[in-house]
Design an enzyme around this catalytic site. Structure first.
Site, mmCIF file in Angstrom:
data_model
loop_
_atom_site.group_PDB
_atom_site.id
_atom_site.type_symbol
_atom_site.label_atom_id
_atom_site.label_comp_id
_atom_site.label_asym_id
_atom_site.label_seq_id
_atom_site.Cartn_x
_atom_site.Cartn_y
_atom_site.Cartn_z
ATOM 1 N N CYS A 1 0.831 -1.213 0.000
ATOM 2 C CA CYS A 1 0.000 0.000 0.000
ATOM 3 C C CYS A 1 0.854 1.247 0.000
ATOM 4 C CB CYS A 1 -0.902 0.003 1.226
ATOM 5 S SG CYS A 1 -1.791 -1.516 1.394
HETATM 6 N N1 SAJ Z 1 6.486 2.320 8.734
HETATM 7 C C1 SAJ Z 1 7.590 3.064 9.150
HETATM 8 N N2 SAJ Z 1 7.404 4.047 10.079
HETATM 9 C C2 SAJ Z 1 6.155 4.321 10.599
HETATM 10 C C3 SAJ Z 1 5.053 3.549 10.152
HETATM 11 C C4 SAJ Z 1 5.237 2.557 9.221
HETATM 12 O O1 SAJ Z 1 8.713 2.844 8.699
HETATM 13 O O2 SAJ Z 1 6.049 5.205 11.451
HETATM 14 C C5 SAJ Z 1 6.679 1.276 7.725
HETATM 15 C C6 SAJ Z 1 6.218 -0.090 8.193
HETATM 16 O O3 SAJ Z 1 7.257 -0.767 8.855
HETATM 17 C C7 SAJ Z 1 5.874 -0.757 6.866
HETATM 18 C C8 SAJ Z 1 5.391 0.398 6.021
HETATM 19 O O4 SAJ Z 1 5.875 1.586 6.619
HETATM 20 O O5 SAJ Z 1 7.017 -1.300 6.264
HETATM 21 C C9 SAJ Z 1 3.868 0.475 5.914
HETATM 22 O O6 SAJ Z 1 3.325 0.323 7.220
HETATM 23 P P1 SAJ Z 1 1.778 0.737 7.451
HETATM 24 O O7 SAJ Z 1 1.303 0.169 8.706
HETATM 25 O O8 SAJ Z 1 1.598 2.189 7.274
HETATM 26 O O9 SAJ Z 1 1.087 0.092 6.177
HETATM 27 P P2 SAJ Z 1 0.294 -1.277 5.911
HETATM 28 O O10 SAJ Z 1 0.407 -1.446 4.450
HETATM 29 O O11 SAJ Z 1 0.607 -2.402 6.768
HETATM 30 O O12 SAJ Z 1 -1.191 -0.912 6.323
HETATM 31 C C10 SAJ Z 1 -1.637 0.274 5.853
HETATM 32 C C11 SAJ Z 1 -2.652 0.756 6.884
HETATM 33 N N3 SAJ Z 1 -1.878 1.076 8.093
HETATM 34 C C12 SAJ Z 1 -2.217 1.973 9.002
HETATM 35 O O13 SAJ Z 1 -3.122 2.738 8.827
HETATM 36 C C13 SAJ Z 1 -1.416 1.977 10.275
HETATM 37 C C14 SAJ Z 1 -3.320 1.818 6.206
HETATM 38 O O14 SAJ Z 1 -2.359 2.771 5.820
HETATM 39 C C15 SAJ Z 1 -4.103 1.267 5.033
HETATM 40 O O15 SAJ Z 1 -5.411 1.051 5.455
HETATM 41 C C16 SAJ Z 1 -3.559 -0.032 4.511
HETATM 42 O O16 SAJ Z 1 -2.197 0.050 4.567
HETATM 43 C C17 SAJ Z 1 -4.034 -0.217 3.084
HETATM 44 O O17 SAJ Z 1 -4.427 -1.330 2.780
HETATM 45 O O18 SAJ Z 1 -4.020 0.743 2.331
#
Ligand code: SAJ
Length: 438
Positions: free
Chosen positions: A275
């Site tokens: 995503c």
């Molecule tokens: N990450 C960082 N620093 C942060 C947060 C995340 O480095 O502060 C990294 C994570 O380790 C990961 C990547 O970014 O590698 C993405 O993490 P994420 O939790 O933002 O993304 P996804 O793909 O697991 O889930 C996200 C959902 N997450 C949250 O809202 C917390 C949301 O953005 C969407 O609903 C979903 O993708 C989607 O399907 O679009």
């Protein structure tokens, strides 16, 4: 009674037959939720193996409860198919297929287009189609609607109904599930919107209508852009702190004590999953049609994509300070998944770091309790047990994913040195002298 009234009645009584196209991390939880409240659900999954797993109640999605899958499959409420033959029986068709990027970061709508064409061939009056996949504003109205109307000869808003409702799944999130996550719904005609809202209200606590499918599409891609940009901001800060010889984690932890006007994001080895690294580029691509450059999206992607290389260079520095050439080093990488407490390693930055280290001639072993096997850089690696010996045997332990179940105190105690790219050891009562933070 016209076809829309009949459809609304079927939705209200849960007699409507629902078809969910794509039984992945969005589609399967959604299908189970609909089946749990009594809808008969036909899953359509291109992978015969996955379809078979569903029909045998063999769960493959962490966010789905095994017992719930078993129940709805056992009751005959959820059945998986690999073809579209029976989609004309469905009253509601929910499309949850991937929206990947091509190699040069342009949208790949091939899944949406092919599924829409299959549905269009079997479209009949009285059906509601909703798209859940993250995509650029305009996909529903400019790509799907023409296919559906031209192939079927039917008219949206009169014969069939079309809406967009973005998935909002945070894989591994135990607090927010399909049921209690607010759901945005948009459609370009009022009757489609009304019917779509009614459908989602059957299993979702709070539905948020917006005035068009385009608006709903932009809501979602903005949400992911918001995350990509803020993650890139702290990643850039991490690189700056490295130059300033400041601890970015100390700075961020202190900044996040501000009781208002800030939100915690943390640096890492890069941004993984299907995503955040991808979806914002759908908006970037669409904006170019209007001669508009979305600078934040481009810059965020550039910064996030360079984090694995930054970790590679930091690793070289740490080894060099210990008089170890990369080509003679042994490194234990802890964590291969793209984020903690799940086993998905697609687009994982940890995998890219491992690939870099292998190219540098480093002897790499990895441990990830959720990822047993890992094809990387032409090698087939398997997760090693995290024993005191494997820890002590490495010149460096590199924490790439901060899985909760790892005993980090013991890891630091037994390791010769630790490069922690997730800041997971920073508050632990352990020998911090051995830890280098990103
Ligand atoms: N990450 C960082 N620093 C942060 C947060 C995340 O480095 O502060 C990294 C994570 O380790 C990961 C990547 O970014 O590698 C993405 O993490 P994420 O939790 O933002 O993304 P996804 O793909 O697991 O889930 C996200 C959902 N997450 C949250 O809202 C917390 C949301 O953005 C969407 O609903 C979903 O993708 C989607 O399907 O679009």
């Amino acid at each position: 009674m016209d076809c829309s009234d009949k459809l609304k009645d079927k939705i209200k009584t849960h007699e409507a037959i629902v078809s969910v196209v794509g039984l992945g991390y969005v589609g399967l939880p959604f299908a189970v939720e609909k089946a749990k409240v009594g809808f008969r659900v036909m899953g359509i999954e291109q992978s015969p193996a996955r379809a078979e797993q569903v029909n045998r109640s063999q769960n493959y999605i962490g966010d789905v409860k095994d017992e719930e899958l078993k129940l709805v499959v056992g009751e005959g409420k959820l059945t998986a198919f690999t073809d579209f033959d029976r989609v004309s029986e469905a009253d509601v068709i929910v499309i949850c297929v991937p929206t990947p990027l091509t190699k040069n970061l342009t949208p790949n709508l091939s899944y949406i287009e092919s599924v829409t064409a299959e549905v269009a061939k079997r479209l009949r009056p009285g059906q509601l189609i909703t798209l859940e996949s993250t995509t650029y504003p305009g996909t529903t109205d400019e790509v799907m609607k023409p296919i559906l109307e031209q192939v079927s000869g039917l008219e949206q808003g009169k014969d069939f109904f079309l809406a967009y409702s973005p998935e909002r799944v945070d894989p591994g999130n135990k607090r927010y599930t399909t049921r209690n996550t607010n759901k945005v719904v948009g459609a370009s005609d009022p009757l489609s919107l009304e019917i779509a809202i009614l459908f989602y209200q059957q299993t979702i606590l709070h539905v948020v209508p917006v005035g068009s499918a385009k608006a709903a599409e932009l809501v979602k891609v903005f949400e992911n852009t918001f995350r990509a940009v803020n993650i890139a901001l702290v990643n850039e800060l991490a690189i700056l702190c490295d130059r300033l010889e400041l601890n970015v984690w100390e700075v961020l932890d202190a900044a996040n004590t501000k009781p208002f006007g800030i939100m915690p994001f943390y640096p890492g080895p890069g941004v993984g999953g299907h995503c955040i690294p991808l979806d914002p580029h759908y908006l970037e691509w669409k904006a170019k049609e209007f001669n508009f450059n979305t600078h934040f999206i481009a810059l965020a992607g550039e910064i996030n994509r360079k984090m694995p290389q930054f970790v590679r260079e930091k690793t070289w520095r740490v080894l060099n300070q210990r008089g170890i050439a990369p080509s003679r080093a042994k490194i234990l990488v802890v964590g291969a998944a793209y984020k903690k407490d799940l086993g998905d390693w697609r687009e994982s930055p940890a995998v890219e770091v491992i690939e870099f280290l292998l190219k540098d001639g480093v002897e790499v072993v990895y441990h990830d309790p959720y990822v047993a096997d890992l094809p990387v850089g032409g090698h087939e690696l398997s997760s090693v047990d995290l024993t005191d010996e494997t820890i002590a045997d490495a010149d460096l332990v590199l924490i790439a994913t901060d899985h909760t179940r790892i005993d980090y105190v013991n890891l630091v105690e037994k390791a010769r040195a630790v490069l922690d790219t997730r800041g997971v050891t920073r508050h632990l009562d352990c020998n911090q002298e051995k830890v280098i933070l990103l």
